[in-house]
Design a protein around this motif. Sequence first.
Motif, short mmCIF file in Angstrom:
data_model
loop_
_atom_site.label_atom_id
_atom_site.label_comp_id
_atom_site.label_asym_id
_atom_site.label_seq_id
_atom_site.Cartn_x
_atom_site.Cartn_y
_atom_site.Cartn_z
N GLY A 429 51.15 -69.24 21.37
CA GLY A 429 51.89 -70.12 22.27
C GLY A 429 51.10 -71.34 22.66
O GLY A 429 51.63 -72.46 22.72
N VAL A 430 49.79 -71.16 22.93
CA VAL A 430 48.94 -72.30 23.27
C VAL A 430 48.86 -73.27 22.09
O VAL A 430 48.95 -74.49 22.26
N ALA A 431 48.67 -72.74 20.89
CA ALA A 431 48.58 -73.60 19.71
C ALA A 431 49.88 -74.37 19.49
O ALA A 431 49.86 -75.55 19.11
N HIS A 432 51.02 -73.71 19.73
CA HIS A 432 52.30 -74.39 19.55
C HIS A 432 52.43 -75.58 20.50
O HIS A 432 52.84 -76.68 20.11
N ASP A 433 52.07 -75.38 21.78
CA ASP A 433 52.16 -76.48 22.74
C ASP A 433 51.19 -77.60 22.40
O ASP A 433 51.51 -78.79 22.53
N PHE A 434 49.98 -77.24 21.98
CA PHE A 434 49.01 -78.26 21.60
C PHE A 434 49.48 -79.04 20.38
O PHE A 434 49.23 -80.26 20.27
N ASN A 435 50.16 -78.37 19.45
CA ASN A 435 50.66 -79.08 18.27
C ASN A 435 51.69 -80.15 18.65
O ASN A 435 51.74 -81.22 18.04
N ASN A 436 52.52 -79.84 19.64
CA ASN A 436 53.45 -80.86 20.11
C ASN A 436 52.71 -82.07 20.69
O ASN A 436 53.06 -83.23 20.42
N ILE A 437 51.68 -81.82 21.51
CA ILE A 437 50.91 -82.91 22.09
C ILE A 437 50.21 -83.72 21.00
O ILE A 437 50.22 -84.97 21.00
N LEU A 438 49.60 -83.02 20.04
CA LEU A 438 48.88 -83.72 18.97
C LEU A 438 49.83 -84.50 18.07
O LEU A 438 49.47 -85.55 17.53
N THR A 439 51.06 -83.98 17.89
CA THR A 439 52.04 -84.73 17.10
C THR A 439 52.33 -86.09 17.74
O THR A 439 52.40 -87.12 17.05
N ALA A 440 52.49 -86.09 19.07
CA ALA A 440 52.74 -87.36 19.76
C ALA A 440 51.53 -88.29 19.68
O ALA A 440 51.67 -89.50 19.45
N ILE A 441 50.32 -87.74 19.85
CA ILE A 441 49.12 -88.58 19.80
C ILE A 441 48.93 -89.19 18.41
O ILE A 441 48.72 -90.40 18.26
N ILE A 442 49.03 -88.36 17.39
CA ILE A 442 48.84 -88.85 16.02
C ILE A 442 49.94 -89.84 15.66
O ILE A 442 49.69 -90.88 15.02
N GLY A 443 51.17 -89.56 16.07
CA GLY A 443 52.27 -90.47 15.76
C GLY A 443 52.10 -91.84 16.40
O GLY A 443 52.31 -92.87 15.75
#
Length: 804
Positions: A429-443
């Motif tokens: 669950g933590v990794a899933h939430d972090f992936n959303n944040i990282l998707t926005a940062i990288i984008g």
Amino acid sequence: MASLPVSSASTLSPARGAALIAGACGLGAALVILAATRSPAIAGGFLASGLLIVGGLLLFRRLFPPGRAEAAEPDWSVARTLAASSPEAVAITDRAGRLVCANDRYEALFAGFPTPPGLPIDETGVARLSAAGRTAWRDGAASIDRLLARGTSLEAKIERAGADDDLLVWRFRGAEGLDLGATVEAVIAGPTGDRLAAAGIMAALIAPDGRIRAANRVLRARAMGHEEGAVQGRDFARFLITDSHGLVRFEREGLTGAPLRVLQIPFLDGEDAPMLVVLLDEEGGASEPAIGASAAAHVRSLVSLMPFGMALVDRDGRFLQMNDAFARAAQVDVASPPLYPGDLLVKEDKGVVADAIRRFANGATHSTDLAVRLKDHPDEPVALSIAGARGLGDAAVLLSLKDNSEETRLKREVAQATKMQAVGQLAGGVAHDFNNILTAIIGHCDLMLMRHSPGDSDYDDIQQIRANSNRAASLTRQLLAFSRQQTLVPQILQLPDVISEVSTLLKRLLGETVTLTVKHGRNLGPVRADPGQLEQVVVNLAVNARDAMLAKDPRGGGTLSIQTMAVTSTDVRKMGSDILPIADYVALEIADTGGGIPPEIIGKIFEPFFTTKEVGKGTGLGLSTVYGIVKQSGGYIFADNHDQGGRDQGAVFSIYLPVHATPQPAKKGSMPALTRDKPTDLWGTGTILLVEDEDMVRAVAERALTRQGYTVLTAENGEVALDLLARNDRPDLLISDVVMPVMDGPTMVRQVRARYPDLPILFMSGYAEEHLRRSIDLDNVSFLAKPFSVQQLAEAARGALNAK
């Protein structure tokens, strides 16, 4: 032994007889033709014809064998002999559920020869036993515990057997109760009981319902009037009476008979366990019974014969005697035992046990059970039973210690597996939430880089942010690996090939001071796993082993041993592990000669972010990644310490990967990985419906797709997306997150497909594709893993549109 008769077969089958007749006729015809024509060629032709007929008949017999009714009667003598010699209750049934044979212990346990699972046990037990039998037919073996039969707690093991796997072998043994109860019963009814009787000690084994299972001759004589009295099965309390002073006497002797001292010895746990009762004559009412040295010696002999842990303690709390079972449970040397029971325990438990011993030495009548901790193993409580033992000479207190080390080990393994499962869900669950944040940062970094050239002052800063974001993405991938939710590309492979591929790298990583030895076993089956991930497992374990060996001896190094071996289902069954299912495995063992794993942390080493290295020298994700890869591959991993010849103690990691039998067909609705050639032209036209509950991810994805020329409609959940579709024309592509509130992606897509069956779908998620396939049963869908860049999103969208 009891056996079921099986019909016998005739001596010669019709097909074989016909074949012999045809062969004889062919040979006779060939001789006649040879004599008449003198032509070997013609005679050989007739002979060949005869042999051809014989071969055809034999082939027909092989292709169409006779039925079961024509089979010869099996020889059950060997099976009956083995079953009779077994200390367990054994029965064999066939495919029709008929009882083929059973041994005498089975008859004694169940009062006859009932056919499993229809045994004299409770209805719940019969249902559980039936389910275990079906499991054994399907999987080859099954086991069940906590069955109650005639007051005895049982455990059962069922195995499929026979040349055609057409038999079930049912084995029943007491969960302590059957063996110990039978042993005590034999002790009382045998020569030891006679020696106790000669000393005036009356002993009986009482069933849970209060009826006598066995009694020695002096008790039979006092209770019934003669030594041959039949007391078995009778209510023990009916033979005793109590006067107004609370003194116990035999009912047959009346109030003028000698008062008795009743000593109860609870040698088994549970309400359904039998009880050992000893009766002693008292002199002068409630005074101390007169017991001679001979009787005391017999009592001590009885204690030493008991298969469960027993010890005698005097009034001062000192040990008088302990048997071998007690010494094993307490892990002490019986030749030099400690002086006091408190010497065995941790400091916090000494006072409680000393007070209990003092209370029972002063006349307390009821026994008590305490959970205590031995000082040598403070983390594993053991059960200590304390009871009064007046009337046994100097002995005043009876101690009983149960060796539950195996039970504690199994509980610890199950608790560890449960904890790892819970931590894995949290990490995922933590990794899933972090992936959303990282998707926005990288984008956003990608969008800013489109407006800056390499010469701009902000270009390098944006690149640094993007690089750190990708580094964080690698950490989330490790968390997903631990939680068994990463994307794998499994292949059918041989484990030695993986070790061979990574051996060259290992030699460079280990250095010159560490020796690498590799040994492969024979008859290794194929496994199904991701070869790249397996290489990561081996590298991570090897690097940890190197660090452990260098920490122990920086100059001497050590030896890293890698071994593969085949582990059959029979081997697994002998291991008796509650964690490892019975199946065929290929084992990978990686051992080192370092300092080993401290016992206090061995249960934590697979947890994420747990590390014993200095700050800044480890993330604590190495072993957790190994654990996740092994578990996601369907395997099991165990960590332990080993002793190499009493000189070097190190750690050993054992990995069990199931043998891959047959390839599995692709599941309906599996999402094709985006491995096709990447489109070179990423510009497009058309309408895309974008469904994403995270605002920051939805915003960056909308901007990225709009820059590529698409018209983008956005929705924050599945219900809003359905409303948009009802008000607008058919889109060209639907891009959706998988896990969303209100209505998730797959549920929404099923309703959309009912209206637009050929609409292409692109799912995006921070979870792994393999993990999501279990809940997505849709055709023609693609998958994009988070975090993704603007470039990857454009390629995925163009690829999904091109696949229409």
